[in-house]
Design a protein around this motif. Sequence first.
Motif, short mmCIF file in Angstrom:
data_model
loop_
_atom_site.label_atom_id
_atom_site.label_comp_id
_atom_site.label_asym_id
_atom_site.label_seq_id
_atom_site.Cartn_x
_atom_site.Cartn_y
_atom_site.Cartn_z
N ARG B 177 42.75 -111.87 -89.52
CA ARG B 177 42.91 -110.55 -88.89
C ARG B 177 41.69 -109.68 -89.19
O ARG B 177 41.19 -108.97 -88.31
CB ARG B 177 44.18 -109.87 -89.38
CG ARG B 177 45.43 -110.39 -88.64
CD ARG B 177 46.69 -109.70 -89.12
NE ARG B 177 46.64 -108.26 -89.00
CZ ARG B 177 47.36 -107.41 -89.74
NH1 ARG B 177 48.19 -107.88 -90.66
NH2 ARG B 177 47.27 -106.12 -89.54
N ALA B 178 41.22 -109.77 -90.44
CA ALA B 178 40.05 -108.97 -90.82
C ALA B 178 38.84 -109.33 -89.95
O ALA B 178 38.04 -108.46 -89.58
CB ALA B 178 39.72 -109.16 -92.30
N LEU B 179 38.73 -110.63 -89.63
CA LEU B 179 37.59 -111.07 -88.82
C LEU B 179 37.53 -110.35 -87.48
O LEU B 179 36.47 -109.88 -87.06
CB LEU B 179 37.65 -112.59 -88.60
CG LEU B 179 36.62 -113.17 -87.62
CD1 LEU B 179 35.20 -112.92 -88.11
CD2 LEU B 179 36.83 -114.66 -87.41
N TRP B 180 38.70 -110.25 -86.82
CA TRP B 180 38.69 -109.62 -85.49
C TRP B 180 38.27 -108.15 -85.58
O TRP B 180 37.50 -107.66 -84.75
CB TRP B 180 40.05 -109.75 -84.82
CG TRP B 180 40.28 -111.17 -84.40
CD1 TRP B 180 41.16 -112.07 -84.95
CD2 TRP B 180 39.57 -111.89 -83.38
NE1 TRP B 180 41.04 -113.30 -84.33
CE2 TRP B 180 40.08 -113.22 -83.37
CE3 TRP B 180 38.54 -111.56 -82.48
CZ2 TRP B 180 39.60 -114.19 -82.50
CZ3 TRP B 180 38.08 -112.52 -81.61
CH2 TRP B 180 38.60 -113.83 -81.62
N VAL B 181 38.79 -107.45 -86.61
CA VAL B 181 38.38 -106.06 -86.81
C VAL B 181 36.88 -105.99 -87.11
O VAL B 181 36.14 -105.16 -86.57
CB VAL B 181 39.20 -105.40 -87.94
CG1 VAL B 181 38.75 -103.96 -88.16
CG2 VAL B 181 40.69 -105.46 -87.61
N SER B 182 36.43 -106.91 -87.98
CA SER B 182 35.02 -106.94 -88.37
C SER B 182 34.13 -107.16 -87.15
O SER B 182 33.08 -106.50 -86.99
CB SER B 182 34.79 -108.05 -89.40
OG SER B 182 33.42 -108.17 -89.69
N ILE B 183 34.53 -108.08 -86.27
CA ILE B 183 33.75 -108.35 -85.05
C ILE B 183 33.62 -107.08 -84.23
O ILE B 183 32.52 -106.69 -83.81
CB ILE B 183 34.39 -109.49 -84.21
CG1 ILE B 183 34.23 -110.83 -84.92
CG2 ILE B 183 33.76 -109.55 -82.82
CD1 ILE B 183 34.96 -111.99 -84.24
N GLY B 184 34.77 -106.40 -84.01
CA GLY B 184 34.75 -105.18 -83.20
C GLY B 184 33.86 -104.10 -83.81
O GLY B 184 32.95 -103.58 -83.16
N VAL B 185 34.11 -103.81 -85.10
CA VAL B 185 33.35 -102.76 -85.78
C VAL B 185 31.86 -103.07 -85.79
O VAL B 185 31.01 -102.21 -85.51
CB VAL B 185 33.87 -102.60 -87.24
CG1 VAL B 185 32.95 -101.70 -88.06
CG2 VAL B 185 35.30 -102.06 -87.25
N THR B 186 31.53 -104.35 -86.08
CA THR B 186 30.13 -104.70 -86.23
C THR B 186 29.39 -104.71 -84.90
O THR B 186 28.24 -104.27 -84.82
CB THR B 186 29.99 -106.06 -86.94
OG1 THR B 186 30.75 -106.03 -88.13
CG2 THR B 186 28.54 -106.34 -87.27
#
Lengths: 231, 231
Positions: B177-186
Amino acid sequence: MPQTPHIEKHFTAGEAVRDVVIGMSDGLTVPFALAAGLTGAISSSHLILTAGFAEIAAGSIAMGLGGYLAARSDAEHYASERQREEEEIVTVPEVEACEVRDIFKTYGLTDEESATVVEALRKRPQDWVDFMMRFELGLEKPVPGRAWKSALTIALAYVVGGLIPLSSYIFLADAHRALWVSIGVTLVALAAFGAIKGRFTGASMIRSGLQTMVIGGLAAAAAFGIARMIS
Amino acid sequence: MPQTPHIEKHFTAGEAVRDVVIGMSDGLTVPFALAAGLTGAISSSHLILTAGFAEIAAGSIAMGLGGYLAARSDAEHYASERQREEEEIVTVPEVEACEVRDIFKTYGLTDEESATVVEALRKRPQDWVDFMMRFELGLEKPVPGRAWKSALTIALAYVVGGLIPLSSYIFLADAHRALWVSIGVTLVALAAFGAIKGRFTGASMIRSGLQTMVIGGLAAAAAFGIARMIS
């Protein structure tokens, strides 16, 4: 340009050498420091290798593409500035002639002293543009195809550099034992790389070798400490 | 130097900006790609954060020290070349005068056309040295204290850039789940950073934003794929 010895000496560090230095400096340092840092928190060589290879992939691509874009943007910048100079020499030759005089004024020359050069340049528009590019703007003509070559050289040097510290983790399943071998192998590689780099950049080989070794060591020690702290 | 508009435009990208760009480009890309790559192999956010922080420590120190040494070696190179030029102007003035004529010859000027400038420079040894440094050797006078400032700016930019993709792993225990947020934010951060960078370097903001986003995305995708393959 005259080929006096003191010019040649410094120009042996060509652009390909510079790209290898850029890629290998980081390639030898960051994966090494990462693997060392993780060994403080993880005892499985396999996980450390996973992280190490992921870092090599990420780092080499990021640096290679960064080099590609930097070279491309240099080339575009040169082309657009050159076009502007070519237009200005036709549309506002007096302003451009004044800029040439101003360049010489910064070296203490009077308008009279620079007059013959200004007049001579005005007779040769292409040479005049070349002169303005180098002496007014400080821009060098980019080599065609340089961007791709630069990207591949940087990326490949990063991969080669990064595989050196990881090699011991491939052969030793115990990460702590692998770490000691990795430290030894990498410090030797850093010193050798630094010495060769010094040879090309004209710095002292011993000093450059030691400096490069200390950087890698410091980066690894800091990464090791931080990984220990948070784990 | 004349302060015509087209010079000013490109010189807004000062050295501090360049250092921030160097540090943040890699800081936003490599820890992001590493975290994404590891998420393909590891499902614990904690381990990924450990690797991510270790990478930020290693990367920022390696890049910062690299920047420090590059600035130092530029300054030393300038000083040693300047001393050599100062000596040569005293010991072999005829050779140096010939070098000035040769510089102008590359722009199609005859010895007669450049004669007055050569004579004028010979009367002003300090200006002559300045002229040779810039026009023969293409070297710019380094700013004092630059090396430390450069190192700290690069390292800090790397840390700031690297914390952005890792932030989601701090708040979400499930790495996927963190990955998807990280992708968006980054990706948003990469696009914003690229656009601002384009603003400073004179490139199109949209194009620069997209390019920077694509680099980060490609590096992360490759790291992800490689970590999956070997795990």
